[in-house]
Design a protein around this motif. Structure first.
Motif, short mmCIF file in Angstrom:
data_model
loop_
_atom_site.label_atom_id
_atom_site.label_comp_id
_atom_site.label_asym_id
_atom_site.label_seq_id
_atom_site.Cartn_x
_atom_site.Cartn_y
_atom_site.Cartn_z
N UNK A 104 0.82 -1.21 0.00
CA UNK A 104 0.00 0.00 0.00
C UNK A 104 0.86 1.26 0.00
N UNK A 105 0.24 2.35 -0.30
CA UNK A 105 0.92 3.64 -0.28
C UNK A 105 1.30 4.01 1.15
N UNK A 106 2.46 4.62 1.30
CA UNK A 106 2.90 5.06 2.63
C UNK A 106 2.20 6.35 3.01
N UNK A 138 16.93 -7.03 10.08
CA UNK A 138 16.48 -8.38 9.76
C UNK A 138 15.66 -8.35 8.47
N UNK A 139 16.10 -9.05 7.44
CA UNK A 139 15.38 -9.00 6.15
C UNK A 139 13.93 -9.42 6.29
N UNK A 144 8.23 -2.72 2.88
CA UNK A 144 9.02 -1.78 2.07
C UNK A 144 9.34 -0.56 2.93
N UNK A 145 10.61 -0.17 2.94
CA UNK A 145 11.02 1.02 3.67
C UNK A 145 10.74 0.97 5.15
N UNK A 169 5.63 0.24 4.40
CA UNK A 169 4.56 -0.26 3.54
C UNK A 169 4.45 -1.76 3.77
N UNK A 170 3.38 -2.17 4.45
CA UNK A 170 3.23 -3.55 4.89
C UNK A 170 2.23 -4.27 4.00
N UNK A 171 2.65 -5.37 3.40
CA UNK A 171 1.78 -6.06 2.44
C UNK A 171 0.74 -6.94 3.11
#
Length: 274
Positions: A104-106, A138-139, A144-145, A169-171
């Motif tokens: 999603x958009x940040x 931790x990968x 994202x970001x 940004x959490x999927x």
């Protein structure tokens, strides 16, 4: 011719001495040596007594430092998100690391405020640069970001609140919420004694998942009620430990109340991106 009187013998250090006086003893430039200990072992000062040359002696029974209850709780809560990223999300098959459209958009971020829960708890220490860095390093292909916030708060009654969260940004925020609970339970010395339950605190429009984790370390046992949330931009876990609850049975702890307080904390630390 008169025979001169006999002269006194010379002093060993070159100075004549009057008759009837003894020359001074040689100065003791070095302390007397102690007798060697049996079997060649060096002698030790007695326990609790002064050491040689005026130095303090060793304590009679030195004790190793014990880890505090505070450190134990912070470790479990902060480590929950590290375990989530390291053990949970790496196995997800539905997330394509190259498909940016999945995320999603940040729009929001988390901040470490000076006080939470209407000022009841004030900031004691911000651990975002230490414990938070472990989370960021931790990968995690589902984020994202990502940036992490970790903080410990205290009240005037010496109650404690620990926050560990991340934003970006959490999927899969719903799935992440459950994984946070699993991550806390997987920490060293921790076990779930009240299984996770979902709550929807009125007026907040989110789902909060709560459980009670019991931790054992260094002779300390603590029942920790903790709750987590996850949305498209933020996810966090809050552990709230009140002195009045320390003697309570784990099953009697009010998780619904902790869920409401967690939702309030979220509203206080989650802010729009400028």
């Amino acid at each position: 011719m008169t025979t001169p009187p006999p002269q006194p013998p010379p002093d060993p250090y070159g100075q004549p001495q009057p008759w009837g006086q003894q020359p001074p003893a040689a100065p003791a430039f070095f302390p007397q040596q102690q007798q060697p200990a049996p079997y060649g072992y060096p002698q030790q000062p007695p326990q609790g007594g002064p050491g040689p040359w005026g130095q303090p002696g060793t304590p009679p029974y030195p004790q190793p430092p014990r880890r505090s209850r505070t450190g134990l709780i912070v470790g479990v809560v902060a480590g929950a998100l590290v375990l989530v990223a390291g053990l949970g999300f790496g196995a997800y098959k539905l997330i394509d690391a190259g498909a940016d459209a999945v995320f999603p958009e940040a729009t929001h971020r988390l901040v470490v405020e000076e006080a939470v829960l209407d000022g009841e708890f004030t900031l004691n220490v911000d651990l975002s640069d230490t414990e938070g860095k472990k989370i960021e390093d931790t990968p995690d292909p589902s984020v994202r970001g990502g940036k992490a916030v970790v903080a410990q708060y205290r009240s005037e009654d010496d109650d404690m609140l620990v926050l560990s969260g991340m934003y970006g940004r959490l999927s899969s925020p719903g799935l992440m919420r459950g994984k946070i609970m699993e991550g806390a339970a997987a920490a060293d010395g921790a076990e779930v004694v009240v299984p996770p339950r979902e709550f929807e605190p009125e007026g907040y429009g989110i789902t909060v998942e709560c459980q009670v984790v019991r931790s054992h370390e260094a002779g300390l046992t603590t029942n920790m009620p903790m709750c987590a949330w996850g949305d498209g931009n933020t996810a966090a876990v809050v552990a709230l430990l009140r002195q009045a609850d320390l003697s309570q049975d784990a099953a009697s702890l009010d998780l619904e109340k902790v869920a409401e307080e967690t939702a309030q904390v979220r509203s206080e630390i989650r802010e729009p991106l400028s």
